[in-house]
Write a protein that holds these residues in place. Structure first.
Motif, PDB file in Angstrom:
ATOM      1  N   ALA A  91       0.901  -1.183  -0.073  1.00 44.48           N
ATOM      2  CA  ALA A  91      -0.061   0.154   0.095  1.00 44.48           C
ATOM      3  C   ALA A  91       0.929   1.065  -0.098  1.00 44.48           C
ATOM      4  CB  ALA A  91      -0.867   0.016   1.186  1.00 44.48           C
ATOM      5  N   ILE A  92       1.692   1.048   0.821  1.00 44.32           N
ATOM      6  CA  ILE A  92       2.806   2.328   0.827  1.00 44.32           C
ATOM      7  C   ILE A  92       3.500   2.721  -0.415  1.00 44.32           C
ATOM      8  CG2 ILE A  92       4.867   3.109   1.934  1.00 44.32           C
ATOM      9  CD1 ILE A  92       3.676   1.882   4.679  1.00 44.32           C
ATOM     10  N   LEU A  93       4.008   1.615  -0.924  1.00 52.46           N
ATOM     11  CA  LEU A  93       4.867   1.699  -2.300  1.00 52.46           C
ATOM     12  C   LEU A  93       3.978   2.289  -3.478  1.00 52.46           C
ATOM     13  CD1 LEU A  93       7.242  -1.355  -2.093  1.00 52.46           C
ATOM     14  CD2 LEU A  93       7.589   1.323  -1.619  1.00 52.46           C
ATOM     15  N   GLU A  94       2.693   1.518  -3.492  1.00 56.08           N
ATOM     16  CA  GLU A  94       1.699   1.997  -4.505  1.00 56.08           C
ATOM     17  C   GLU A  94       1.327   3.643  -4.155  1.00 56.08           C
ATOM     18  OE1 GLU A  94      -1.582  -0.823  -4.091  1.00 56.08           O
ATOM     19  OE2 GLU A  94      -0.477  -2.154  -5.412  1.00 56.08           O
ATOM     20  N   LEU A 151      12.550  17.334   2.379  1.00 58.37           N
ATOM     21  CA  LEU A 151      13.776  16.467   2.851  1.00 58.37           C
ATOM     22  C   LEU A 151      13.504  15.040   2.697  1.00 58.37           C
ATOM     23  CD1 LEU A 151      16.372  16.249   4.425  1.00 58.37           C
ATOM     24  CD2 LEU A 151      15.148  16.342   6.354  1.00 58.37           C
ATOM     25  N   PHE A 152      12.199  14.654   3.148  1.00 52.42           N
ATOM     26  CA  PHE A 152      12.081  13.101   2.871  1.00 52.42           C
ATOM     27  C   PHE A 152      10.435  12.836   3.187  1.00 52.42           C
ATOM     28  CE2 PHE A 152      12.499  13.421   7.505  1.00 52.42           C
ATOM     29  CZ  PHE A 152      11.704  12.346   8.161  1.00 52.42           C
ATOM     30  N   ILE A 153       9.979  11.587   2.735  1.00 56.08           N
ATOM     31  CA  ILE A 153       8.711  11.316   3.170  1.00 56.08           C
ATOM     32  C   ILE A 153       8.758  10.057   4.123  1.00 56.08           C
ATOM     33  CG2 ILE A 153       6.134  10.492   2.499  1.00 56.08           C
ATOM     34  CD1 ILE A 153       6.507  12.136  -0.027  1.00 56.08           C
ATOM     35  N   GLY A 154       8.132  10.234   5.287  1.00 56.75           N
ATOM     36  CA  GLY A 154       8.236   9.121   6.566  1.00 56.75           C
ATOM     37  C   GLY A 154       6.971   8.720   6.621  1.00 56.75           C
ATOM     38  N   PHE A 155       6.661   7.687   7.199  1.00 50.45           N
ATOM     39  CA  PHE A 155       5.475   7.150   7.658  1.00 50.45           C
ATOM     40  C   PHE A 155       5.441   6.882   9.161  1.00 50.45           C
ATOM     41  CE2 PHE A 155       5.746   6.243   3.219  1.00 50.45           C
ATOM     42  CZ  PHE A 155       4.278   6.403   2.671  1.00 50.45           C
ATOM     43  N   THR A 156       4.093   7.270   9.710  1.00 44.67           N
ATOM     44  CA  THR A 156       4.084   7.295  11.254  1.00 44.67           C
ATOM     45  C   THR A 156       3.920   5.673  11.460  1.00 44.67           C
ATOM     46  OG1 THR A 156       1.590   6.848  10.599  1.00 44.67           O
ATOM     47  CG2 THR A 156       2.551   9.028  11.149  1.00 44.67           C
ATOM     48  N   PRO A 163      -0.318   3.323   8.633  1.00 45.90           N
ATOM     49  CA  PRO A 163       0.533   4.513   8.863  1.00 45.90           C
ATOM     50  C   PRO A 163       0.149   5.440   7.512  1.00 45.90           C
ATOM     51  CG  PRO A 163       1.752   2.374   8.565  1.00 45.90           C
ATOM     52  CD  PRO A 163       0.240   1.908   8.454  1.00 45.90           C
ATOM     53  N   LYS A 164       0.517   6.676   7.841  1.00 50.63           N
ATOM     54  CA  LYS A 164       0.333   7.708   7.010  1.00 50.63           C
ATOM     55  C   LYS A 164       1.626   8.297   6.670  1.00 50.63           C
ATOM     56  CE  LYS A 164      -2.433  10.402   9.394  1.00 50.63           C
ATOM     57  NZ  LYS A 164      -2.966   9.592  10.556  1.00 50.63           N
ATOM     58  N   GLY A 165       1.918   8.904   5.309  1.00 54.27           N
ATOM     59  CA  GLY A 165       3.012   9.660   4.990  1.00 54.27           C
ATOM     60  C   GLY A 165       3.088  11.100   5.184  1.00 54.27           C
ATOM     61  N   TYR A 166       4.088  11.524   6.082  1.00 55.59           N
ATOM     62  CA  TYR A 166       4.257  12.822   6.426  1.00 55.59           C
ATOM     63  C   TYR A 166       5.522  13.362   5.898  1.00 55.59           C
ATOM     64  CZ  TYR A 166       7.714  10.677   9.731  1.00 55.59           C
ATOM     65  OH  TYR A 166       8.942   9.956  10.189  1.00 55.59           O
TER      66      TYR A 166
END
Length: 493
Positions: A91-94, A151-156, A163-166
């Motif tokens: 889900a995250i990679l998509e 800078l980057f996208i991290g995930f909670t 998880p949500k991308g912040y």
């Protein structure tokens, strides 16, 4: 400023200083910059411009090289947690749609990665993998692309759900680095250790803080209390960024005559008062700090644990952080009254990736709505009552599990505790305490109730007590509330 700029400067001014070491292999600042530039060259040769680059990996030097190389090339690195389920990774990679994926041999055969048909580069320990072979063919002539504010996208960490991308910017983390030195008085910064996974913001922040300041970061692939304590003995004046569960593990092995650290900085969960007191006794002469923050807010408040005796206080806000505690009508509450915490600062995130409605729900007029309920005393110290997402309704009353857990954690017989609401026809949410006991001693429910009623309203006392042998944790070391709730549903059916 772009975050790699000071790293480039360190490579010129102090080329032989060790930037990264994992105990077996080390890179100086000059070597790190050379490899960073090679990776940037490779990304640009693959046609990447402000594109996403995923890193599915444990803590290792290659993770850092790719992370920095992506930034240097103007791309956006996306750390992906190998401990997530295949469905979560998919889900995250998509959602992120990375153009390239860097991973380890252990994860390369994951069907998710094969199904996505993305170009893979593999880190290998046994022999030269596709990553090393690729790197060997590249030069260091890439030019810095500093046109990307991200800078980057991290995930909670997903303690309560998906998880949500912040999205974090260069400016917000550089401001946070400056806040670190000011608040924690880290004037003798030479060695930093953060034994948690890089995919979570606490350890990633400590890593980049170390490189930003031109000091040595010590990489630990997986947390092991004995290994970390051994490193503390070997490294002079080390500064550690940890979560409370790590502190508990270390305290079981540490002794005051063998362990010295410059500073222990804790976040990412509740640090019990008993643990704080033991740290004062074991880490004699060390600075002890606890800070409250989030992936979205960065720093909010901090407390000097070495000297502060207020129980359960989250301390005062960092310099430059504005706070507002508001009621359900968004009006400021009086001192001592509970309301939801709003935060405003230059340290905050940009928003959630591809989630405009979720972003709009938490960012209003420059204020971040934290979802945490707080009160502030007359001296400005903050106290957490509970989190909105964990709120329960029992007997018609709003109840926050964190408030009850904070009281129960004062009992010596309790090692860890989580409070949840079990659906009940009479109570609505039947307050249930899941307890991991300290040794063989356990307490009856009535004794637990009597203790709670000394400090809490009577309706906040648990109605049910369940012993657990072990809690489930997120990879960042927090109790995984949703996983424990799901587990209890299965057990209690």
């Amino acid at each position: 400023m772009n975050l790699v700029e000071p790293i480039l400067r360190h490579a010129i001014e102090q080329p032989g200083t060790i930037a990264l070491t994992d105990g077996l292999k080390s890179l100086t600042y000059m070597e790190l910059v050379q490899r960073m530039k090679k990776i940037a060259e490779g990304l640009q040769q693959n046609g990447l411009i402000h594109d996403h680059v995923a890193i599915l990996s444990t803590n290792r030097i290659e993770f850092v090289e790719v992370f920095l190389g992506a930034i240097y090339a103007g791309c956006i690195p996306i750390p992906v947690d190998p401990k997530w389920s295949s469905n979560e990774i998919k889900a995250i990679l998509e959602q992120a749609q990375p153009k390239l994926i860097f991973t380890e041999t252990a994860f390369a055969n994951n069907p998710v990665l094969q199904d996505l048909e993305k170009k893979l580069f593999i880190f290998s320990d046994a022999e030269k993998g596709s990553y090393d072979l690729w790197l060997d063919r590249l030069n260091t002539e890439a030019k810095l692309d500093d046109s990307n504010e991200l800078l980057f996208i991290g995930f909670t960490s997903g303690t309560t759900g998906t998880p949500k991308g912040y999205m974090r910017t260069h400016a917000s983390w550089i401001k946070s680095f400056e806040a670190t030195k000011e608040a924690f008085q880290l004037n003798d910064m030479e060695h930093i250790l953060a034994p948690g996974p890089f995919v979570h913001s606490l350890s990633l922040f400590a890593l980049l803080q170390s490189l930003y300041n031109g000091v040595t970061f010590h990489i630990v692939q997986h947390f092991n209390a004995a290994q970390v304590l051994k490193l503390c003995q070997q490294i002079p004046n080390v500064i550690m960024f940890v979560v409370p569960t790590m502190i508990e593990s270390m305290l079981q092995l540490a002794s005051s005559d063998q362990t010295f650290i410059q500073a222990l900085i804790s976040s990412g969960g509740k640090w019990s008062e008993a643990s704080k007191q033991k740290c004062r006794e074991v880490f004699v002469g060390s600075k002890l700090y606890e800070f409250y923050g989030s992936s979205e807010a960065s720093y909010i408040s901090y407390v000097d644990v070495t000297t502060e005796t207020r129980k359960d206080s989250l301390g005062k806000p960092f310099s430059g952080v504005e706070i507002s505690i508001r009621d359900e009508h968004f009006q400021e509450v009086r001192t001592g009254h509970t309301g939801q915490l709003f935060v405003r600062s230059e340290l905050m995130f940009l928003g959630y990736h591809h989630l405009p409605e979720e972003t709009e729900a938490v960012l209003q007029d420059g204020w971040l709505i934290t979802g945490d309920y707080m009160y502030r005393d007359k001296e400005g110290f903050l106290y957490l009552v509970g989190r909105a997402k964990n709120r329960m309704v029992s007997g018609g009353f709003n109840v926050f599990p964190e408030e009850i857990e904070s009281v129960l954690q004062q009992l010596p017989a309790i090692q860890e505790v989580m409070v949840l609401g079990v659906p009940d026809d009479y109570w609505g949410d039947k307050l249930t305490a899941l307890v991991k006991w300290n040794g063989q001693q356990s307490l009856p429910l009535e004794e637990i109730k009597d203790y709670c009623r000394k400090y809490l309203a009577h309706y906040k006392a648990p109605k049910q007590l369940i012993t657990v042998e072990q809690f489930k944790y997120t990879s960042s070391g927090k109790i995984a509330r949703q996983a424990m709730k799901d587990y209890m549903k299965r057990v209690m059916i």
